[in-house]
Design an enzyme around this catalytic site. Sequence first.
Site, PDB file in Angstrom:
ATOM      1  N   ASP A 194      29.529   3.200  17.400  1.00  0.00           N
ATOM      2  CA  ASP A 194      28.484   3.601  16.447  1.00  0.00           C
ATOM      3  C   ASP A 194      28.584   5.074  16.099  1.00  0.00           C
ATOM      4  OD1 ASP A 194      25.802   1.427  17.629  1.00  0.00           O
ATOM      5  OD2 ASP A 194      27.610   1.069  16.446  1.00  0.00           O
ATOM      6  N   SER A 240       4.053   0.969  -4.857  1.00  0.00           N
ATOM      7  CA  SER A 240       3.744  -0.455  -4.963  1.00  0.00           C
ATOM      8  C   SER A 240       2.812  -0.641  -6.161  1.00  0.00           C
ATOM      9  CB  SER A 240       3.157  -0.975  -3.661  1.00  0.00           C
ATOM     10  OG  SER A 240       2.021  -0.247  -3.367  1.00  0.00           O
ATOM     11  N   LEU A 241       2.299  -1.827  -6.325  1.00  0.00           N
ATOM     12  CA  LEU A 241       1.462  -2.103  -7.488  1.00  0.00           C
ATOM     13  C   LEU A 241       0.042  -2.349  -7.030  1.00  0.00           C
ATOM     14  CD1 LEU A 241       3.784  -4.640  -9.307  1.00  0.00           C
ATOM     15  CD2 LEU A 241       3.192  -2.367 -10.118  1.00  0.00           C
ATOM     16  N   GLU A 270       5.653  -9.878 -16.810  1.00  0.00           N
ATOM     17  CA  GLU A 270       6.826 -10.322 -16.057  1.00  0.00           C
ATOM     18  C   GLU A 270       6.405 -11.179 -14.882  1.00  0.00           C
ATOM     19  OE1 GLU A 270       8.653  -6.781 -14.605  1.00  0.00           O
ATOM     20  OE2 GLU A 270       8.887  -5.932 -16.610  1.00  0.00           O
ATOM     21  N   LYS A 316       6.148 -11.947 -10.991  1.00  0.00           N
ATOM     22  CA  LYS A 316       6.129 -11.158  -9.767  1.00  0.00           C
ATOM     23  C   LYS A 316       6.929 -11.934  -8.734  1.00  0.00           C
ATOM     24  CE  LYS A 316       3.036  -8.627  -6.650  1.00  0.00           C
ATOM     25  NZ  LYS A 316       4.061  -8.498  -5.679  1.00  0.00           N
ATOM     26  N   ASP A 337       8.683 -13.121  -5.448  1.00  0.00           N
ATOM     27  CA  ASP A 337       8.267 -13.043  -4.049  1.00  0.00           C
ATOM     28  C   ASP A 337       9.510 -12.898  -3.180  1.00  0.00           C
ATOM     29  OD1 ASP A 337       6.654 -12.966  -1.912  1.00  0.00           O
ATOM     30  OD2 ASP A 337       6.151 -15.092  -1.892  1.00  0.00           O
ATOM     31  N   ARG A 366      13.022  -1.051   0.401  1.00  0.00           N
ATOM     32  CA  ARG A 366      11.816  -0.272   0.149  1.00  0.00           C
ATOM     33  C   ARG A 366      11.429   0.569   1.361  1.00  0.00           C
ATOM     34  NH1 ARG A 366       6.274  -0.366   0.313  1.00  0.00           N
ATOM     35  NH2 ARG A 366       5.381   0.419  -1.589  1.00  0.00           N
ATOM     36  N   GLU A 369      14.207  -7.276  -7.172  1.00  0.00           N
ATOM     37  CA  GLU A 369      13.812  -8.066  -6.018  1.00  0.00           C
ATOM     38  C   GLU A 369      14.963  -8.967  -5.593  1.00  0.00           C
ATOM     39  OE1 GLU A 369      10.684  -7.133  -5.522  1.00  0.00           O
ATOM     40  OE2 GLU A 369       9.797  -8.602  -4.174  1.00  0.00           O
ATOM     41  N   TYR A 425      13.898  -5.259 -12.445  1.00  0.00           N
ATOM     42  CA  TYR A 425      12.735  -5.094 -13.310  1.00  0.00           C
ATOM     43  C   TYR A 425      12.295  -3.655 -13.544  1.00  0.00           C
ATOM     44  CZ  TYR A 425      10.790  -5.444  -8.589  1.00  0.00           C
ATOM     45  OH  TYR A 425      10.551  -5.295  -7.261  1.00  0.00           O
ATOM     46  N   LYS A 456       2.809  -4.562 -17.445  1.00  0.00           N
ATOM     47  CA  LYS A 456       3.187  -3.147 -17.522  1.00  0.00           C
ATOM     48  C   LYS A 456       3.007  -2.623 -18.943  1.00  0.00           C
ATOM     49  CE  LYS A 456       6.819  -3.902 -14.112  1.00  0.00           C
ATOM     50  NZ  LYS A 456       8.256  -4.062 -13.854  1.00  0.00           N
ATOM     51  N   LYS A 480      -2.182 -11.604  -8.780  1.00  0.00           N
ATOM     52  CA  LYS A 480      -1.598 -12.498  -7.773  1.00  0.00           C
ATOM     53  C   LYS A 480      -2.260 -13.869  -7.823  1.00  0.00           C
ATOM     54  CE  LYS A 480      -0.639 -10.464  -3.743  1.00  0.00           C
ATOM     55  NZ  LYS A 480       0.424 -10.415  -2.733  1.00  0.00           N
ATOM     56  N   CYS A 516      -6.901 -13.186  32.050  1.00  0.00           N
ATOM     57  CA  CYS A 516      -5.596 -13.342  31.418  1.00  0.00           C
ATOM     58  C   CYS A 516      -5.070 -14.761  31.674  1.00  0.00           C
ATOM     59  CB  CYS A 516      -4.622 -12.315  31.998  1.00  0.00           C
ATOM     60  SG  CYS A 516      -2.950 -12.547  31.391  1.00  0.00           S
ATOM     61  N   CYS A 520      -1.835 -14.291  34.096  1.00  0.00           N
ATOM     62  CA  CYS A 520      -1.866 -13.749  35.463  1.00  0.00           C
ATOM     63  C   CYS A 520      -3.285 -13.663  36.026  1.00  0.00           C
ATOM     64  CB  CYS A 520      -1.180 -12.380  35.495  1.00  0.00           C
ATOM     65  SG  CYS A 520      -2.116 -11.102  34.654  1.00  0.00           S
ATOM     66  N   CYS A 534      -4.921  -7.514  28.717  1.00  0.00           N
ATOM     67  CA  CYS A 534      -4.717  -7.668  30.150  1.00  0.00           C
ATOM     68  C   CYS A 534      -4.158  -6.350  30.684  1.00  0.00           C
ATOM     69  CB  CYS A 534      -3.732  -8.810  30.397  1.00  0.00           C
ATOM     70  SG  CYS A 534      -3.102  -8.809  32.082  1.00  0.00           S
ATOM     71  N   CYS A 562       2.166  -8.696  34.806  1.00  0.00           N
ATOM     72  CA  CYS A 562       1.891  -9.855  33.954  1.00  0.00           C
ATOM     73  C   CYS A 562       3.189 -10.233  33.230  1.00  0.00           C
ATOM     74  CB  CYS A 562       0.783  -9.460  32.979  1.00  0.00           C
ATOM     75  SG  CYS A 562       0.349 -10.737  31.807  1.00  0.00           S
TER      76      CYS A 562
HETATM   77  S1  IVH Z   1       7.393  -3.129 -10.707  1.00  0.00           S
HETATM   78  C1  IVH Z   1       6.265   1.166 -10.035  1.00  0.00           C
HETATM   79  N1  IVH Z   1       7.863  -5.624 -11.339  1.00  0.00           N
HETATM   80  O1  IVH Z   1       5.935  -6.231  -6.078  1.00  0.00           O
HETATM   81  C2  IVH Z   1       6.438  -0.282 -10.303  1.00  0.00           C
HETATM   82  N2  IVH Z   1       7.454  -5.110  -9.061  1.00  0.00           N
HETATM   83  O2  IVH Z   1       3.397  -5.088  -5.040  1.00  0.00           O
HETATM   84  C3  IVH Z   1       7.103  -0.942  -9.202  1.00  0.00           C
HETATM   85  N3  IVH Z   1       7.622  -7.031  -7.543  1.00  0.00           N
HETATM   86  O3  IVH Z   1       7.207  -3.364  -4.524  1.00  0.00           O
HETATM   87  C4  IVH Z   1       7.236  -2.358  -9.181  1.00  0.00           C
HETATM   88  N4  IVH Z   1       8.115  -8.513  -9.077  1.00  0.00           N
HETATM   89  O4  IVH Z   1       8.700  -5.450  -4.690  1.00  0.00           O
HETATM   90  C5  IVH Z   1       7.577  -4.761 -10.350  1.00  0.00           C
HETATM   91  N5  IVH Z   1       8.344  -7.775 -12.031  1.00  0.00           N
HETATM   92  C6  IVH Z   1       8.078  -6.928 -11.061  1.00  0.00           C
HETATM   93  C7  IVH Z   1       7.968  -7.337  -9.715  1.00  0.00           C
HETATM   94  C8  IVH Z   1       7.646  -6.384  -8.737  1.00  0.00           C
HETATM   95  C9  IVH Z   1       7.920  -8.319  -7.799  1.00  0.00           C
HETATM   96  C10 IVH Z   1       7.300  -6.497  -6.215  1.00  0.00           C
HETATM   97  C11 IVH Z   1       7.984  -5.215  -5.864  1.00  0.00           C
HETATM   98  C12 IVH Z   1       6.901  -4.230  -5.580  1.00  0.00           C
HETATM   99  C13 IVH Z   1       5.769  -5.123  -5.248  1.00  0.00           C
HETATM  100  C14 IVH Z   1       4.481  -4.406  -5.531  1.00  0.00           C
END
Ligand code: IVH
Length: 684
Positions: free
Chosen positions: A38, A83-84, A113, A115, A117, A136, A173, A225, A288, A312, A406, A409, A424, A430
């Site tokens: 390493d 994040s969003l 768009e 989202k 997963d 991330r 993603e 995206y 967006k 969501k 516990c 134990c 515990c 334990c």
């Molecule tokens: S845009 C600054 N677009 O959702 C804008 N995110 O809860 C950054 N995700 O961390 C994100 N689909 O991992 C964007 N069409 C999409 C997405 C998306 C999934 C995820 C992404 C982000 C998380 C935020």
Amino acid sequence: MDIDQAKQRVQQLTDEIRFHNHRYYGLSDPVISDFAFDRLMAELMDLETQYPELSDPDSPTRRVGGEITRSFRQVVHQFPMLSLSNTYSEEEIREFEARVTKALGGKTEYVCELKFDGVAIGLTYRKGKLEQAVTRGDGVSGDDVTANIRTIKSIPLRLLGEGYPEDFEIRGEIILPRSGFEQINLQRTEAGEEPFANPRNAASGTIKMQDSAEVARRNLDCYLYHLLGKNLPFESHYESLEKARQWGFRISEYTVRCTSIVEILDYLDTTEKARKTLPFDIDGVVIKVNSRQQQALLGSTAKSPRWAIAYKFKAEEASTVVLSVDFQVGRTGTVTPVANLQPVLLAGTVVKRATLHNADVIAALDVRIGDTVKVEKGGEIIPKINGVELDLRPFGSKALTFTRNCPECSTPLIRNEGEVAWYCPNENGCPPQIKGKLEHFISRRAMNIESLGEGKIELLFDKGLLHDVADLYRLTYSDLIGLEKTYPATEERKARTVSFRDKTVENILRGIESSKAVPFERVLFALGIRFVGETVAKKLAFHFLSMDQLRVASMEDLTKVEEIGEKIAGSLLSWFRQPGTDQLLRRLSEAGLRFCVDATQNSFESDRLSGLSFVITGVFEKFSRDQLKKMIETHGGKSVSALSSKTSYLLAGAGMGPEKRKKAEKENIPVISEEEFLRMLGKI
Ligand code: IVH
């Protein structure tokens, strides 16, 4: 080191690593320890980062399919990965649209768009070639998973066409389509391994695999995206995605422009209905603002952009009956109540158990045996209970009582003031806690004894060879050779056999031996003292310099150290006072573990900030500007005095001049707070 020397060293390291790779993987006959290997790899990676011109696409650090990454390098994102803001309500989507319209003073265009997963990834391209892929992480820095990402066929290694910016990042993603997910789970169940709970977990497990050849077999996919960079030549987000598609990236067909709230709500509706027909999982929709200029006007909060929002979909729920409740002891001694349920089908799998989290949750839900409950499947294997249907409660049911002792134990449980969990306190007696301590001790960020995984520790514990961490250093070849145990299937795990043959034993002993070189601060972390995480261990080690000085420190001495409050200090004092501690430390010290700081270490803590430059301005709460400057340098970054287009971050305290902020905005330089900076260094 000048460039010629660096070039020579890179060549030498490359040859050496190739040789060792062949010994290890080709011949299964390594001639150096994992630790030493390493180190070679880390040195080569460092040189390659320092001198990008020397790094070769065929370098052992980035080989496609077959490259092994032992531990992922941490990379600081050039632009923080925000994040969003999330919502489950249409009402809040209306509010978002109204807010944006008001702020921009008129109607605007949006892009809707899917989202996805999956697992967020940032890909950087330079001169049309894929340079780096980073997860991330905590949003500030993530793992460099380039080798694994290079195996994903939908990610271009070289871009098509022309007109792409010289330097840019594209985010998206990593997903595993459902077909691939089912295939992997089938293979796993056949091999007696635990199946993944959902495609996202499978994708995330896969990109963190060490063997990229295995990653290549898993058919991951990637939808992009978000394009980022300085001075990008696009007016709108939609246009940037269209262009990206032409350069070879995979952009979803379901990306559409909308100009009114009606159209947006219609998209939400259609998408939710069409969700099941897609070949992969989505968990919502992202809306967006299209114009990049308008995005810039709206700006971002510390956590998320104001120009986007995620809607969501609600998680699926099912109704079932609670049959009984068990209490489980975790590795840190925390006792968790788990409900056994009448099996019920939920989101494609049969659910038999659900976590009740802790005594407060039981009380709040007032869940009882015989109750009909609503269960929801989140991201975890064990689903959660959302509520009780009181109308269906059987007559005469009694409130649940939390166990007082516990279950492993029988020690009476305790609950600290201000904490929700019962635990515990028998940490050295334990069984799950002893195993937990051993597993923590050998883990990568602690003593890094990779040749000993969870199953092997369990076997050694069950055979009575390990009672505490010091026992590891007494193990001999004859203790280990031939050991074998078959573990029957449980609810969570399939049956499996762990056995120690010649090579395994040698590797284990070699791993244990190399761990003696692990620096003091990691030894301190490895001991698993409550509240002493990596950062605290480092602070303590660099302050007290040796175990001998740390063990005699008083409450007052301890709380003088930056970031050490009474809670941590109290935990340390009580740990040192415990009856077995002195003896344990003596045995570890006799085994040859490092109990003091290496004097040459102080000026270099990590290379987290390597390649990044910072301008510091304003007044800060926790540290002086000089201290911040020193921190930047000890983590491999540069602190410069004037902002330029090359500056990576503007580290801003209170009272920063408006001119500086304007300039930073103009150059697209992220402005970060002291807190964000400390997070970058993993200090908070
Ligand atoms: S845009 C600054 N677009 O959702 C804008 N995110 O809860 C950054 N995700 O961390 C994100 N689909 O991992 C964007 N069409 C999409 C997405 C998306 C999934 C995820 C992404 C982000 C998380 C935020």
